[in-house]
Design an enzyme around this catalytic site. Structure first.
Site, PDB file in Angstrom:
ATOM      1  N   SER A  50       0.809  -1.219   0.000  1.00 17.27           N
ATOM      2  CA  SER A  50       0.000   0.000   0.000  1.00 17.27           C
ATOM      3  C   SER A  50       0.844   1.272   0.000  1.00 17.27           C
ATOM      4  CB  SER A  50      -0.950  -0.009   1.193  1.00 17.27           C
ATOM      5  OG  SER A  50      -0.238  -0.170   2.395  1.00 17.27           O
ATOM      6  N   CYS A  80      -6.814  -6.655   0.225  1.00 16.08           N
ATOM      7  CA  CYS A  80      -5.564  -6.568   0.986  1.00 16.08           C
ATOM      8  C   CYS A  80      -4.983  -5.153   0.939  1.00 16.08           C
ATOM      9  CB  CYS A  80      -4.588  -7.642   0.504  1.00 16.08           C
ATOM     10  SG  CYS A  80      -3.352  -8.043   1.747  1.00 16.08           S
ATOM     11  N   HIS A 183      -7.330 -12.616  -0.437  1.00 17.21           N
ATOM     12  CA  HIS A 183      -7.055 -12.561  -1.883  1.00 17.21           C
ATOM     13  C   HIS A 183      -7.904 -13.570  -2.652  1.00 17.21           C
ATOM     14  CE1 HIS A 183      -3.350 -10.081  -1.819  1.00 17.21           C
ATOM     15  NE2 HIS A 183      -3.216 -10.578  -0.599  1.00 17.21           N
ATOM     16  N   GLU A 185      -8.617 -13.572  -5.630  1.00 20.93           N
ATOM     17  CA  GLU A 185      -8.127 -13.700  -7.015  1.00 20.93           C
ATOM     18  C   GLU A 185      -7.135 -14.854  -7.177  1.00 20.93           C
ATOM     19  OE1 GLU A 185      -7.317 -11.445  -4.875  1.00 20.93           O
ATOM     20  OE2 GLU A 185      -5.177 -10.997  -4.999  1.00 20.93           O
TER      21      GLU A 185
HETATM   22  N1  GLN Z   1       1.225  -5.728   3.768  1.00 25.58           N
HETATM   23  C1  GLN Z   1       0.836  -5.087   2.548  1.00 25.58           C
HETATM   24  C2  GLN Z   1       0.628  -3.594   2.730  1.00 25.58           C
HETATM   25  O1  GLN Z   1       0.802  -3.090   3.769  1.00 25.58           O
HETATM   26  C3  GLN Z   1      -0.423  -5.709   1.976  1.00 25.58           C
HETATM   27  C4  GLN Z   1      -0.161  -7.139   1.583  1.00 25.58           C
HETATM   28  C5  GLN Z   1      -0.949  -7.616   0.411  1.00 25.58           C
HETATM   29  O2  GLN Z   1      -1.602  -6.846  -0.301  1.00 25.58           O
HETATM   30  N2  GLN Z   1      -0.867  -8.901   0.167  1.00 25.58           N
HETATM   31  O3  GLN Z   1       0.288  -2.916   1.807  1.00 25.58           O
END
Ligand code: GLN
Length: 203
Positions: A50, A80, A183, A185
Protein backbone atom coordinates in the site's frame (compact mmCIF):
# COMPACT_ATOMS: atom_id res chain seq x y z
CA UNK A 1 -24.78 -4.45 -20.88
CA UNK A 2 -21.38 -5.87 -19.92
CA UNK A 3 -19.73 -3.79 -17.19
CA UNK A 4 -16.25 -2.41 -17.83
CA UNK A 5 -14.16 -2.80 -14.69
CA UNK A 6 -10.66 -1.42 -14.26
CA UNK A 7 -7.88 -2.89 -12.17
CA UNK A 8 -5.51 -0.29 -10.75
CA UNK A 9 -2.25 -1.39 -12.36
CA UNK A 10 0.47 0.63 -10.66
CA UNK A 11 1.76 -2.34 -8.66
CA UNK A 12 0.55 -5.65 -7.24
CA UNK A 13 -1.31 -8.72 -8.51
CA UNK A 14 -3.14 -7.06 -11.39
CA UNK A 15 -3.29 -9.98 -13.86
CA UNK A 16 -5.06 -12.30 -11.44
CA UNK A 17 -7.84 -9.75 -10.90
CA UNK A 18 -8.19 -9.05 -14.64
CA UNK A 19 -8.56 -12.81 -15.25
CA UNK A 20 -11.05 -13.28 -12.39
CA UNK A 21 -13.17 -10.35 -13.64
CA UNK A 22 -13.20 -11.71 -17.22
CA UNK A 23 -14.28 -15.10 -15.89
CA UNK A 24 -17.01 -13.32 -13.89
CA UNK A 25 -18.59 -11.80 -16.98
CA UNK A 26 -17.08 -8.29 -16.96
CA UNK A 27 -14.86 -6.57 -19.46
CA UNK A 28 -11.67 -5.88 -17.48
CA UNK A 29 -8.76 -3.58 -18.21
CA UNK A 30 -5.66 -2.34 -16.39
CA UNK A 31 -5.81 1.33 -15.32
CA UNK A 32 -2.65 3.42 -15.17
CA UNK A 33 -3.85 6.80 -16.45
CA UNK A 34 -6.68 9.19 -15.70
CA UNK A 35 -8.00 8.70 -19.27
CA UNK A 36 -8.36 4.97 -18.57
CA UNK A 37 -10.01 5.63 -15.20
CA UNK A 38 -12.65 7.73 -16.97
CA UNK A 39 -13.72 4.74 -19.08
CA UNK A 40 -14.47 2.25 -16.30
CA UNK A 41 -17.75 1.60 -14.47
CA UNK A 42 -15.94 0.26 -11.39
CA UNK A 43 -12.40 -0.30 -10.12
CA UNK A 44 -10.52 -3.08 -8.34
CA UNK A 45 -7.51 -2.07 -6.24
CA UNK A 46 -5.33 -5.20 -5.98
CA UNK A 47 -3.07 -6.58 -3.30
CA UNK A 48 0.52 -5.45 -3.25
CA UNK A 49 2.20 -2.88 -1.06
CA UNK A 50 0.00 0.00 0.00
CA UNK A 51 2.78 2.50 0.72
CA UNK A 52 4.26 1.90 -2.76
CA UNK A 53 0.81 2.16 -4.35
CA UNK A 54 0.22 5.41 -2.47
CA UNK A 55 3.47 6.83 -3.81
CA UNK A 56 2.74 5.70 -7.39
CA UNK A 57 -0.76 7.25 -7.32
CA UNK A 58 1.05 10.57 -6.97
CA UNK A 59 3.68 9.78 -9.62
CA UNK A 60 0.97 8.82 -12.16
CA UNK A 61 -1.27 11.82 -11.28
CA UNK A 62 -4.07 9.45 -10.37
CA UNK A 63 -4.72 10.33 -6.74
CA UNK A 64 -7.09 13.29 -7.29
CA UNK A 65 -8.99 11.76 -10.24
CA UNK A 66 -9.49 8.58 -8.23
CA UNK A 67 -10.73 10.42 -5.12
CA UNK A 68 -13.13 12.37 -7.36
CA UNK A 69 -14.57 9.24 -8.97
CA UNK A 70 -14.98 7.55 -5.58
CA UNK A 71 -16.78 10.64 -4.23
CA UNK A 72 -19.09 10.45 -7.27
CA UNK A 73 -20.02 6.90 -6.23
CA UNK A 74 -17.95 4.74 -8.57
CA UNK A 75 -18.07 1.16 -7.21
CA UNK A 76 -14.71 -0.07 -5.94
CA UNK A 77 -13.33 -3.30 -4.53
CA UNK A 78 -10.04 -3.42 -2.63
CA UNK A 79 -8.23 -6.64 -1.75
CA UNK A 80 -5.56 -6.57 0.99
CA UNK A 81 -3.39 -3.54 0.11
CA UNK A 82 -6.48 -2.34 -1.79
CA UNK A 83 -8.47 -2.43 1.47
CA UNK A 84 -5.80 -0.24 3.08
CA UNK A 85 -5.98 2.20 0.16
CA UNK A 86 -9.79 2.53 0.41
CA UNK A 87 -9.92 2.97 4.21
CA UNK A 88 -10.48 6.19 6.14
CA UNK A 89 -8.04 5.59 9.00
CA UNK A 90 -4.88 3.47 8.68
CA UNK A 91 -2.86 2.18 11.64
CA UNK A 92 0.80 1.07 11.42
CA UNK A 93 1.52 2.67 8.08
CA UNK A 94 4.10 5.25 7.04
CA UNK A 95 3.35 8.82 8.02
CA UNK A 96 3.63 9.97 4.38
CA UNK A 97 1.33 7.24 2.97
CA UNK A 98 -1.92 8.54 1.50
CA UNK A 99 -5.18 6.65 1.30
CA UNK A 100 -8.46 7.29 -0.48
CA UNK A 101 -10.92 7.71 2.41
CA UNK A 102 -13.76 5.92 0.56
CA UNK A 103 -14.74 3.41 3.24
CA UNK A 104 -15.50 4.38 6.85
CA UNK A 105 -13.21 1.85 8.51
CA UNK A 106 -10.04 1.84 10.58
CA UNK A 107 -7.58 -0.62 9.02
CA UNK A 108 -4.56 -2.06 10.78
CA UNK A 109 -1.83 -2.81 8.30
CA UNK A 110 0.16 -6.11 8.62
CA UNK A 111 -2.22 -6.86 11.49
CA UNK A 112 -1.85 -10.62 11.86
CA UNK A 113 1.71 -10.40 13.17
CA UNK A 114 4.70 -12.59 12.48
CA UNK A 115 3.37 -15.95 13.59
CA UNK A 116 0.28 -15.82 11.42
CA UNK A 117 1.57 -13.36 8.81
CA UNK A 118 0.29 -15.62 6.01
CA UNK A 119 -2.38 -18.29 6.42
CA UNK A 120 -5.51 -19.79 4.87
CA UNK A 121 -8.88 -20.53 6.37
CA UNK A 122 -12.45 -21.33 5.33
CA UNK A 123 -14.93 -18.64 6.25
CA UNK A 124 -18.53 -17.54 5.91
CA UNK A 125 -19.23 -14.52 3.67
CA UNK A 126 -22.62 -12.80 3.98
CA UNK A 127 -24.43 -12.69 0.64
CA UNK A 128 -22.30 -15.51 -0.82
CA UNK A 129 -21.84 -18.54 1.44
CA UNK A 130 -25.34 -18.13 2.92
CA UNK A 131 -26.94 -18.90 -0.45
CA UNK A 132 -28.55 -22.36 -0.73
CA UNK A 133 -26.00 -25.18 -1.13
CA UNK A 134 -23.05 -22.74 -1.06
CA UNK A 135 -19.63 -23.96 0.04
CA UNK A 136 -17.59 -21.99 2.61
CA UNK A 137 -15.04 -19.63 1.09
CA UNK A 138 -11.33 -20.43 1.12
CA UNK A 139 -9.57 -17.22 2.17
CA UNK A 140 -5.84 -16.67 1.58
CA UNK A 141 -4.18 -14.02 3.77
CA UNK A 142 -0.74 -12.65 2.82
CA UNK A 143 0.66 -10.08 5.30
CA UNK A 144 -2.91 -8.90 5.44
CA UNK A 145 -4.60 -6.02 7.22
CA UNK A 146 -7.70 -6.41 9.36
CA UNK A 147 -10.53 -3.97 9.99
CA UNK A 148 -10.23 -2.65 13.52
CA UNK A 149 -13.36 -0.48 13.67
CA UNK A 150 -16.28 0.13 11.31
CA UNK A 151 -18.48 3.20 10.94
CA UNK A 152 -22.26 3.04 11.31
CA UNK A 153 -22.92 2.60 7.57
CA UNK A 154 -20.51 -0.30 7.12
CA UNK A 155 -21.72 -3.88 6.85
CA UNK A 156 -19.39 -6.62 8.13
CA UNK A 157 -19.43 -9.49 5.58
CA UNK A 158 -16.80 -11.85 7.00
CA UNK A 159 -14.76 -12.49 10.13
CA UNK A 160 -11.96 -14.96 10.93
CA UNK A 161 -13.72 -18.07 12.28
CA UNK A 162 -11.12 -19.43 14.72
CA UNK A 163 -7.47 -19.40 15.80
CA UNK A 164 -5.54 -16.50 17.37
CA UNK A 165 -7.34 -13.89 15.24
CA UNK A 166 -10.86 -15.30 15.72
CA UNK A 167 -13.56 -12.68 15.29
CA UNK A 168 -11.38 -10.19 13.41
CA UNK A 169 -13.26 -8.40 10.62
CA UNK A 170 -11.86 -9.27 7.17
CA UNK A 171 -14.58 -8.27 4.66
CA UNK A 172 -16.78 -5.16 4.65
CA UNK A 173 -19.08 -3.19 2.42
CA UNK A 174 -20.33 0.39 2.56
CA UNK A 175 -22.74 1.24 -0.26
CA UNK A 176 -20.70 0.80 -3.48
CA UNK A 177 -17.37 0.05 -1.83
CA UNK A 178 -16.26 -3.49 -0.98
CA UNK A 179 -13.03 -4.64 0.69
CA UNK A 180 -11.48 -7.94 1.76
CA UNK A 181 -8.30 -8.55 3.77
CA UNK A 182 -7.78 -11.73 1.78
CA UNK A 183 -7.06 -12.56 -1.88
CA UNK A 184 -9.97 -14.25 -3.72
CA UNK A 185 -8.13 -13.70 -7.02
CA UNK A 186 -5.65 -16.50 -6.20
CA UNK A 187 -8.00 -19.36 -5.32
CA UNK A 188 -9.97 -19.89 -8.54
CA UNK A 189 -13.19 -19.22 -6.57
CA UNK A 190 -14.60 -16.13 -8.30
CA UNK A 191 -17.63 -15.59 -6.09
CA UNK A 192 -16.30 -12.35 -4.61
CA UNK A 193 -15.55 -11.01 -8.10
CA UNK A 194 -19.04 -12.00 -9.28
CA UNK A 195 -20.48 -10.24 -6.21
CA UNK A 196 -18.55 -7.10 -7.21
CA UNK A 197 -19.56 -7.39 -10.89
CA UNK A 198 -23.19 -7.52 -9.66
CA UNK A 199 -22.58 -4.42 -7.49
CA UNK A 200 -21.23 -2.56 -10.54
CA UNK A 201 -24.19 -3.71 -12.63
CA UNK A 202 -26.64 -2.47 -9.99
CA UNK A 203 -24.94 0.93 -9.57
N1 GLN B 1 1.23 -5.73 3.77
C1 GLN B 1 0.84 -5.09 2.55
C2 GLN B 1 0.63 -3.59 2.73
O1 GLN B 1 0.80 -3.09 3.77
C3 GLN B 1 -0.42 -5.71 1.98
C4 GLN B 1 -0.16 -7.14 1.58
C5 GLN B 1 -0.95 -7.62 0.41
O2 GLN B 1 -1.60 -6.85 -0.30
N2 GLN B 1 -0.87 -8.90 0.17
O3 GLN B 1 0.29 -2.92 1.81
Amino acid sequence: MTATIGVLALQGDVREHVAALHESGAYALPVRRASELERVDGLVIPGGESTTMSNLLGVFDLYDPLVDRLRDGMPAYGSCAGMIMLGSRILDTRSDARHLDALDITVRRNAFGRQVASFETDLAFTGITDLPDAEPMRAVFIRAPWVETVGAGVEVLATVPDGPAAGRVVAVRERNVLATSFHPEVTGDHRVHRYFVDMVGAA
